[in-house]
Design a protein around this motif. Structure first.
Motif, PDB file in Angstrom:
ATOM      1  N   ALA B 336       0.566  -0.853   0.247  1.00 64.82           N
ATOM      2  CA  ALA B 336       0.533   0.247  -0.040  1.00 64.82           C
ATOM      3  C   ALA B 336       0.768   0.867  -0.214  1.00 64.82           C
ATOM      4  N   ARG B 342      -4.593   1.403  -1.848  1.00 66.33           N
ATOM      5  CA  ARG B 342      -4.308   1.960   0.046  1.00 66.33           C
ATOM      6  C   ARG B 342      -5.904   2.105   0.657  1.00 66.33           C
ATOM      7  N   THR B 358      -5.590  -2.081   4.155  1.00 69.52           N
ATOM      8  CA  THR B 358      -5.946  -2.325   2.895  1.00 69.52           C
ATOM      9  C   THR B 358      -5.177  -4.740   2.008  1.00 69.52           C
TER      10      THR B 358
END
Lengths: 110, 510
Positions: B336, B342, B358
């Motif tokens: 991420a 993200r 994530t």
């Protein structure tokens, strides 16, 4: 007795950085137990004096000429980033907010 | 020319290079076919995750221009359309590997395979659906919905390369590229009545191939005929300094071998039947098709010998330790931070919390299972019993192959234990899904070559239409020439004896 407990699965999820839900823990614990029961069969093979194979092709020390060649520029490298600031990857805080003992630095991003 | 989508890649290339038909017309015919049948996951074949119509037509126009100006074609396949598995990076198209974590990602570079296709003047139509990060045997583990099997829309096309296989069987493309980590090219080929080749490990560059298990992954050609697969094989294969596991050796002359094989003479060749790959656990119709295939090979003059590979029965267990171990390491890159999804965690979420949230949101269930399984197998205390022991079994499987190839030039087995199963049948039972790979896994563990060629049709216990069965032909490392020779010979005699190519019997999609 199961090969793997629900608590162990929760521990694995933490190690693997997976914020799994309680429902998933129930599901995965059962499934991983069945899979581990099946793959444990490798233990039935008498292989004490057998060397391990990590790779099927016996290549080692693969070198290429030490020549300059183009790589990604800054813009290309950052193109897929979730957040960018001043030409850099912007990431969430990686240190605790408490000052690190004796380090003299704070974890807060400047 | 009549329906351009029904022609082989070799026929299309001949037409384009002699200016009977333009590459643009050929590309347009396939784009029209995609628009007609591909639809979405709810309806339609859904072989494609991304169709690059404009880029395809532009690329085809360049081929026409060059041919019109009197230049020699960039390759024997210049102007022929192809579907690329969405696991190869493409600078001008999104690349997702079937995962939400890479939704919309535009890679900053082309995979070597992509670059070779472009250099060969091949028209890339788009990117095909797959099980997430190539983990699965049905394409049901794609984050973007299942691909349907053109032979019966209620059946899976196999996996992980179900998109690349269904695109061929639905006449959306005459060529496609897949990757095979444990059978992801060969099993979908068997399920869709097409040809799929897993080259020798190191034969096709992995640069820009999003990794599943690095010591097992191998890209390779998919087509509707053995000759077409051979033509594409010679485009894809070859040494690449950007892949440190690439083999620095001449590419086997597979086109020549396929042409020679088509004459149908296998006199003096020994074909080994692997005792451990058949019998119990294999669907009766699959076994019948395999037995019929052996008779055809004998008719071609081949000598059939039985060989034993006693450690193959541990292949599945070793594979499902080695693969998840490599997966747990490879997929750590999805953090991420640098690219991909993200998920924000409040304002004060730490990097670690963001990473975990994530990965939880971005990965599907099968990927999470394998990451955790690999994390377990590599943990101290379990390492020797699981990963270490699996690596020793891998050595024993390679030795089994070496001994078998002392006695036979190629080995054969059914490609998969069953024909294409119904969508939803195995998706909640990971172990049942894994059993699909029983016959294909040993080749990946040993790094050798193998292909699947259609052998016939069979009906399963669910009834319904007859579905394709594949014959697996296995060869030693860099032994692709003999494998293609046998594959082409078998294809020729099967077509002659059984009323033409099997693929002609696929129903019209509706």
């Amino acid at each position: 007795m199961p090969a793997i407990s629900r608590d162990e699965v929760a521990h694995l999820a933490r190690l693997a950085r997976l914020a799994v839900t309680e429902d998933e823990l129930d599901l995965f614990a059962g499934q991983l137990d069945v899979i581990l029961g099946a793959v444990a069969r490798v233990g039935e093979v008498a292989a004490d004096d057998i060397p391990p194979t990590s790779h099927a092709v016996p290549l080692s020390n693969v070198f290429r000429p030490d020549e300059l060649r183009p790589g990604l520029n800054q813009e290309q490298a950052l193109a897929g980033a979730p957040a960018v600031e001043e030409g850099r990857f912007r990431v969430p805080r990686i240190l605790d907010e408490e000052p690190l003992a004796g380090s003299g630095i704070s974890g807060e991003e400047a | 020319m009549t329906d351009l989508t029904r022609l082989t890649a070799a026929e299309l290339a001949a037409g384009i290079h002699s200016r009977e038909v333009s590459a643009v017309e050929v590309a347009q015919a396939h784009l029209d076919r995609i628009a007609e049948v591909d639809g979405d996951a709810g309806r339609g074949v859904h072989a494609f995750l991304h169709v690059a119509a404009d880029a395809a037509l532009a690329s085809a126009a360049l081929v026409d221009e060059a041919i019109g100006a009197g230049s020699a074609p960039a390759s024997p396949l210049a102007g022929v359309p192809l579907a690329l598995k969405d696991v190869f990076t493409t600078i001008d198209m999104p690349t997702t590997a079937g995962s939400k974590i890479l939704e919309g990602w535009r890679p900053p570079y082309d995979a070597t395979v992509t670059a070779r296709l472009r250099a060969a003047g091949i028209t890339i139509l788009g990117k095909t659906n797959m099980d997430e990060f190539a983990m699965g045997s049905s394409t049901e583990h794609s984050a973007y919905g299942v691909t349907r099997n053109p032979w019966d829309g209620t059946r899976v096309p196999g996996g992980s390369g179900g998109g690349s296989a269904s695109a061929l069987a639905a006449f959306e493309a005459p060529l496609s590229v897949g990757t095979d980590t444990g059978g992801s090219i060969r099993q979908p080929a068997a399920f869709t009545g097409t040809v799929g080749v897993k080259p020798t490990y190191g034969g096709v560059s992995r640069y820009g191939l999003i990794a599943c298990a690095s010591s097992l992954d191998q890209g390779g050609p998919c087509a509707r005929t053995v000759l077409d697969a051979a033509l594409l094989h010679e485009v894809l294969a070859g040494y690449d300094p950007l892949d440190s596991t690439s083999i620095d050796a001449a590419v086997p002359a597979v086109v020549e071998a396929a042409r020679a094989g088509a004459s149908g003479d296998l006199a003096g060749l020994k074909v080994g039947v692997v005792r451990e790959l058949g019998g119990e656990g294999y669907q009766p119709g699959v076994r019948a098709s395999f037995d019929a295939a052996l008779q055809l090979l004998e008719k071609l003059g081949a000598e059939i010998v039985e060989v034993s590979c006693p450690h193959f029965e541990y292949g599945l267990a070793a594979y499902y330790l080695i693969l998840p171990s490599e997966v747990s390491s490879n997929l750590a890159r999805f953090d991420a931070m640098r690219y991909g999804l993200r998920v924000q965690v409040a304002d004060t979420g730490s990097a670690e919390e963001v990473m975990a949230a994530t990965r939880e949101a971005g990965f599907g269930a099968e990927v999470k299972r394998r990451i955790m399984l690999g994390t377990y197998a590599l943990s101290s205390g379990y390492y020797d019993a699981y990963y270490g022991q699996a690596q020793k079994v891998r050595t024993l499987i390679s030795r089994d192959f070496a001994a078998a190839f002392e006695r036979a030039d190629v080995l054969v087995s059914p490609t998969a234990p069953t024909t294409a199963f119904p969508i939803g049948d195995k998706v909640d039972d990971p172990l049942a899904m894994y059993l699909n790979d029983l016959a294909t896994i040993p080749t990946n563990l040993a790094g050798t070559a193998a292909m699947s060629v259609p052998s016939g049709l069979a009906r399963d216990q669910h009834g319904g239409v007859e579905l394709p069965v594949g014959l697996q032909i296995m060869a030693p490392a860099l032994g692709e020439a003999v494998m293609y020779r046998v594959g082409a010979a078998f294809e020729a005699v099967r077509d002659a004896e059984q009323d033409g190519p099997l693929i002609r019997r696929v129903r019209e999609w509706s």
